[in-house]
Design a protein around this motif. Structure first.
Motif, mmCIF file in Angstrom:
data_model
loop_
_atom_site.group_PDB
_atom_site.id
_atom_site.type_symbol
_atom_site.label_atom_id
_atom_site.label_comp_id
_atom_site.label_asym_id
_atom_site.label_seq_id
_atom_site.Cartn_x
_atom_site.Cartn_y
_atom_site.Cartn_z
ATOM 1 N N THR A 62 0.825 -1.208 0.000
ATOM 2 C CA THR A 62 0.000 0.000 0.000
ATOM 3 C C THR A 62 0.856 1.253 0.000
ATOM 4 N N PHE A 63 1.941 1.222 0.739
ATOM 5 C CA PHE A 63 2.830 2.384 0.841
ATOM 6 C C PHE A 63 4.248 1.973 0.482
ATOM 7 N N VAL A 64 4.900 2.769 -0.351
ATOM 8 C CA VAL A 64 6.279 2.502 -0.767
ATOM 9 C C VAL A 64 7.097 3.770 -0.563
ATOM 10 N N VAL A 65 8.105 3.684 0.273
ATOM 11 C CA VAL A 65 8.991 4.818 0.552
ATOM 12 C C VAL A 65 10.424 4.376 0.314
ATOM 13 N N THR A 66 11.195 5.189 -0.375
ATOM 14 C CA THR A 66 12.600 4.897 -0.620
ATOM 15 C C THR A 66 13.471 5.926 0.077
ATOM 16 N N ALA A 67 14.756 5.627 0.137
ATOM 17 C CA ALA A 67 15.691 6.583 0.743
ATOM 18 C C ALA A 67 15.680 7.897 -0.013
ATOM 19 N N GLY A 68 15.476 7.824 -1.336
ATOM 20 C CA GLY A 68 15.395 9.044 -2.123
ATOM 21 C C GLY A 68 14.207 9.902 -1.727
ATOM 22 N N ASP A 69 13.079 9.265 -1.397
ATOM 23 C CA ASP A 69 11.897 10.001 -0.939
ATOM 24 C C ASP A 69 12.157 10.672 0.408
ATOM 25 N N ALA A 70 12.792 9.917 1.294
ATOM 26 C CA ALA A 70 13.017 10.403 2.660
ATOM 27 C C ALA A 70 14.219 11.333 2.774
ATOM 28 N N GLY A 71 15.145 11.227 1.800
ATOM 29 C CA GLY A 71 16.352 12.052 1.865
ATOM 30 C C GLY A 71 17.415 11.497 2.785
ATOM 31 N N ARG A 72 17.189 10.292 3.301
ATOM 32 C CA ARG A 72 18.140 9.657 4.221
ATOM 33 C C ARG A 72 18.195 8.160 3.961
ATOM 34 N N LEU A 73 19.371 7.598 4.137
ATOM 35 C CA LEU A 73 19.553 6.155 4.066
ATOM 36 C C LEU A 73 19.408 5.551 5.461
ATOM 37 N N LYS A 74 18.956 4.306 5.518
ATOM 38 C CA LYS A 74 19.008 3.599 6.796
ATOM 39 C C LYS A 74 20.466 3.441 7.215
ATOM 40 N N PRO A 75 20.771 3.528 8.508
ATOM 41 C CA PRO A 75 19.869 3.362 9.658
ATOM 42 C C PRO A 75 19.177 4.628 10.164
ATOM 43 N N HIS A 76 19.278 5.745 9.435
ATOM 44 C CA HIS A 76 18.494 6.904 9.852
ATOM 45 C C HIS A 76 17.015 6.524 9.807
ATOM 46 N N PRO A 77 16.237 6.926 10.800
ATOM 47 C CA PRO A 77 14.844 6.475 10.881
ATOM 48 C C PRO A 77 13.863 7.255 10.010
ATOM 49 N N GLN A 78 14.328 8.273 9.287
ATOM 50 C CA GLN A 78 13.401 9.146 8.571
ATOM 51 C C GLN A 78 12.498 8.375 7.611
ATOM 52 N N GLY A 79 13.051 7.413 6.887
ATOM 53 C CA GLY A 79 12.235 6.641 5.956
ATOM 54 C C GLY A 79 11.123 5.888 6.650
ATOM 55 N N LEU A 80 11.434 5.247 7.761
ATOM 56 C CA LEU A 80 10.432 4.495 8.512
ATOM 57 C C LEU A 80 9.381 5.432 9.100
ATOM 58 N N LEU A 81 9.813 6.577 9.589
ATOM 59 C CA LEU A 81 8.873 7.566 10.101
ATOM 60 C C LEU A 81 7.935 8.052 9.001
#
Length: 222
Positions: free
Chosen positions: A142-161
């Motif tokens: 239903t929802f797809v988020v990438t590091a490019g969308d979030a502006g951060r790579l894991k392990p930064h939590p921004q993508g998960l948030l």
């Protein structure tokens, strides 16, 4: 795992939904053939440097990393950023797609279907573009988020948030499923969610080896 306390299940893609080692063996064969036919090591050098720099930027928690990644890879390899982007698009994004279904882990599709039947929301959090990969894998989210969308790579939590915000889910009722404790596990901890790590060496209650493991039995039985 008490599945009644889970509303949102977020999956990593690479190495989690499919056997990344198996895919890399296939791609290595293609890359070697390409290199020998053209007598040109450029693609090999660019891909190796790109992956190394990406790992370093992930460790550093770099913000808006994509332009920096292209620039640093281009500088290190002596090619233009446009050439780096083209090589990455061909060898990391496009060519692997035809191999993904053959490398998909068993029972992944059953788990996705079971989660939907159980009323759970399925999300994706990937460090790379993921929609074409999901299509190639025969999976839907239903929802797809990438590091490019979030502006951060894991392990930064921004993508998960970001996934949780889109789904309207709280950290307490979110589960992240990945394959790298140093990336997925830490991202989950920083975001305040639970996590499960797919690994051949299982130990404790946060790891599993297969998608038909006992931890998923209540969902698969729905």
């Amino acid at each position: 795992m008490d599945w009644d306390t889970v509303d949102l299940v977020v999956f990593d893609v690479d190495g989690t939904l499919y056997d990344q080692r198996r895919l890399r063996i296939r791609m290595a064969r293609e890359l070697v053939t390409h290199t020998l036919l053209r007598c040109d090591l450029t693609a090999m050098r660019v891909l190796r440097t790109f992956r190394n720099r990406r790992e370093a930027l992930a460790e550093a928690g770099a913000e808006d990393f994509e332009a920096r990644l292209l620039r640093e890879t281009a500088t290190a390899t002596g090619v233009t950023p446009a050439a780096v982007e083209a090589i990455v698009a061909e060898w990391i994004l496009r060519r692997p797609l035809r191999h993904l279904r053959a490398c998909r882990y068993p029972a992944v599709d059953d788990l996705f279907a079971g989660l939907v039947r159980a009323g759970k929301t399925v999300g994706i959090l990937s460090d790379y573009p993921a929609r074409d990969k999901l299509l190639a894998l025969g999976l839907e989210a239903t929802f797809v988020v990438t590091a490019g969308d979030a502006g951060r790579l894991k392990p930064h939590p921004q993508g998960l948030l970001t996934v949780m915000a889109q789904a309207g889910a709280s950290p307490a009722r979110t589960l992240l499923i990945g394959d790298r404790p140093e990336r997925d596990g830490i991202a989950a901890q920083r975001a305040g969610t639970r996590f499960l790590i797919r690994t051949a060496q299982t130990a404790g209650d946060t790891t599993f080896a297969r998608f038909d493991a006992p931890v998923f039995a209540p969902v698969l039985a729905v």
